[in-house]
Design an enzyme around this catalytic site. Structure first.
Site, PDB file in Angstrom:
ATOM      1  CG  ASP A 127      -3.613  -4.624   3.634  1.00 47.97           C
ATOM      2  OD1 ASP A 127      -3.818  -4.702   2.652  1.00 47.97           O
ATOM      3  OD2 ASP A 127      -3.346  -3.743   4.565  1.00 47.97           O
ATOM      4  CG  ASP A 142      -1.917   0.922   1.201  1.00 44.97           C
ATOM      5  OD1 ASP A 142      -2.116   1.571  -0.053  1.00 44.97           O
ATOM      6  OD2 ASP A 142      -2.718   1.279   2.171  1.00 44.97           O
ATOM      7  CG  ASN A 171      33.669 -35.560   9.020  1.00 49.89           C
ATOM      8  OD1 ASN A 171      34.108 -35.176   7.727  1.00 49.89           O
ATOM      9  ND2 ASN A 171      33.044 -36.808   8.908  1.00 49.89           N
ATOM     10  CG  ASP A 209      32.004 -29.639  10.049  1.00 47.91           C
ATOM     11  OD1 ASP A 209      32.144 -29.326   9.115  1.00 47.91           O
ATOM     12  OD2 ASP A 209      31.388 -30.641  10.612  1.00 47.91           O
ATOM     13  CG  ASP A 230      -0.919  -1.086   7.799  1.00 49.48           C
ATOM     14  OD1 ASP A 230      -1.853  -0.991   7.153  1.00 49.48           O
ATOM     15  OD2 ASP A 230      -0.420  -0.021   8.291  1.00 49.48           O
ATOM     16  CG  ASN A 236      37.357 -36.951   1.465  1.00 47.61           C
ATOM     17  OD1 ASN A 236      38.090 -36.667   0.994  1.00 47.61           O
ATOM     18  ND2 ASN A 236      36.836 -35.862   2.523  1.00 47.61           N
TER      19      ASN A 236
END
Length: 544
Positions: A281, A3, A370, A374, A277, A345
């Site tokens: 709506d 709007d 791992n 990470d 709002d 892998n």
């Protein structure tokens, strides 16, 4: 889709004038509007708030008899009062619906005349002039009614014993209410920034199309097309699909038409956000891909939204979109890195296990690998993102992720097998030395591939985030020291490697980095999902 009130404009609506049919200030119009706004019991809206803020009305000698609430079909609200033994119906609403139920017009001297065509043309001209200046214009009318035998019984929609919508006829046109809501001064800059991000703004408003056009011009919004509610009502859905993309302003629309507009844009492949709002709506907020409301919106609008902003600002929304695109780009970096490295892998592990009389890596070594890889991966969240990865909307493309995983995973496996040949055929290492060497090589390649896939640019022309390169450097240095730490080395079955072997492993890793960079440039169109659209809907056989 948004709007205009509070988004393109400041959102502080002010009653700028209450004037008679000639455009002169009128106390009668001001008083009628004040009574109507003060006695109505529906949801308070910015226009009623603006009236009450500027008009002081003494209601002590008035009695409210009936209210005919506002609806989106009539676009009027009426209040029946009793004053000095006389019952008066006071109506305010959109100018044209109010004028449509008027039979007479009253002048400043109190003289009344029947509304003729030249009167309507004069009123329409005033309405268009004010609308072109950005004013939202309402009409005010009244009618004197006689008492009915039963005022309380039945439904207001049409009980013949009481007062109803049918009484909104043969009214007297009193004058106009002029409201002004100035455009936001920074809006032109915000709209330009949104265009740079590939975001197209469409205005969906219940206001008059002239007011919407004026606001659009004031804020620098390029208007490609305009549709009004009555025009939209005449369109089939297929025709609306064609026009929705080419339309910037949808004016004088009702809540159901807002839903149709959102649906039409989605059918042509767009991701649609809706900022609203009001209670009207809620259906559009629910249907949109992303419903956005504000903290001071009505409850039903907030509940129908995906996000609630603390400030009704398109610039806040733009910042959120940019942040979301950074998050998406960094998420893809992690997905590309992890899938390609892990796939490579697994291929290497499976292929090598066929020929080796021992496990290529022990379970504890795999878990440690791992875990260490990470640590830098967690820093991807704070990594810098190239501007070209933010300037356009992008979507998930599982096929591209699969292709990337296969290409770069197989490149990783190729260098793994090169490492295996070096260890088994040249150095003839023991099982412990083999596991230590492959552990380091696979960890190094997974750390370095992240710097390749994190950008579409050449590797050295995109600056990584500080946390990313610092954590990568620390993990790489720490992993080299692992075989030399007595307690850790014995726990994970690592052994020290000859310096010459370490140098050759480093050379293989750097060669892997160069090949991955060349592969990235060769298949750059696989690297990042591009802006995605459905095919355009073919032109309908009928004319729009």
């Amino acid at each position: 889709c948004t709007d205009k009130t509070g988004t393109l404009t400041v959102g502080v609506v002010q009653l700028d004038g209450a004037v008679d049919p000639l455009g002169q200030p009128s106390a009668e119009v001001r008083r009628a509007a004040g009574i109507n706004a003060a006695l109505q019991t529906g949801l308070l809206n910015p226009l009623d708030e603006a009236i009450l803020a500027s008009v002081q009305v003494d209601l002590s000698h008035l009695e409210k008899v009936k209210e005919i609430p506002y609806d989106f079909v009539r676009k009027r609200l009426s209040v029946l009062i009793e004053e000095n033994g006389e019952r008066i119906l006071l109506t305010k609403g959109a100018f044209e619906p109010v004028l449509a139920v008027c039979r007479e017009i009253v002048w400043q001297d109190g003289k009344r005349e029947s509304i003729e065509n030249h009167h309507r043309e004069s009123l329409q001209q005033l309405f268009h002039e004010w609308s072109d200046q950005g004013y939202r214009v309402l009409g005010v009318a009244s009618r004197t009614l006689t008492a009915r035998p039963s005022d309380a019984g039945g439904d207001w929609l049409g009980d013949s014993r009481g007062y109803s919508v049918a009484d909104e006829t043969e009214m007297v046109f009193l004058g106009f209410l002029l409201f002004f809501d100035p455009p936001k001064p920074e809006m032109e800059r915000t709209l330009a920034a949104m265009r740079d991000l590939g975001i197209e703004l469409k205005v969906i408003t219940g206001d008059n199309h002239l007011v919407a056009l004026h606001v659009a011009r004031q804020v620098g919004l390029e208007v490609k097309g305009l549709l009004t509610g009555p025009q939209l009502h005449q369109l089939h859905d297929e025709a609306l699909w064609q026009l929705a993309e080419r339309t910037t302003i949808f004016a004088e629309v009702d809540p159901n038409q807002k839903e149709r507009i959102i649906s039409a844009l989605q059918r042509t492949g767009h991701v649609v956000g809706y900022l609203g709002d009001g209670i009207n709506d809620a259906p559009a907020l629910q249907l949109a891909d992303v419903g956005v409301s504000v903290h001071n919106a009505v409850d039903v609008a907030r509940e129908a939204s995906d996000f609630v902003l603390l400030e009704q600002s398109l610039d806040v929304l733009r910042q959120g979109i940019e942040e979301g695109r950074r998050l998406f780009a960094n998420t893809l970096k992690y997905v590309y890195t992890t899938t390609s490295a892990n796939f490579g892998n697994m291929v290497s592990m499976a292929g090598l296990s066929v020929f080796l009389p021992f496990l290529p890596l022990l379970p504890t070594q795999i878990l440690l690998n791992n875990f260490l890889s990470d640590i830098p991966a967690m820093a991807i969240a704070s990594d810098h993102v190239d501007r070209e990865l933010i300037d356009r909307p992008r979507r998930w493309d599982v096929r591209q992720i699969r292709n990337f995983m296969l290409v770069f995973g197989l490149i990783s496996s190729l260098f793994d097998f090169l490492t295996f040949g070096l260890l088994l055929l040249v150095w003839r290492v023991s099982p412990e030395e083999f596991r230590t060497a492959w552990f380091l090589e696979s960890l190094f390649t997974e750390l370095l591939i992240l710097f390749v896939v994190r950008t579409r640019r050449p590797l050295l022309r995109s600056r990584p985030g500080r946390y990313l390169w610092v954590s990568t450097l620390l993990v790489a240095m720490g992993s080299v020291l692992l075989p030399w730490l007595p307690y850790v080395a014995s726990w994970f079955n690592f052994v020290p490697l000859p310096a010459a072997l370490m140098g050759q492993l480093l050379a293989i890793t750097l060669l892997y980095l160069v090949c991955s960079e060349l592969a990235k440039r060769t298949i750059a169109h696989w690297h990042w999902p591009t802006h995605w659209r459905l095919p355009h809907v073919p032109q309908a056989p009928w004319r729009d």
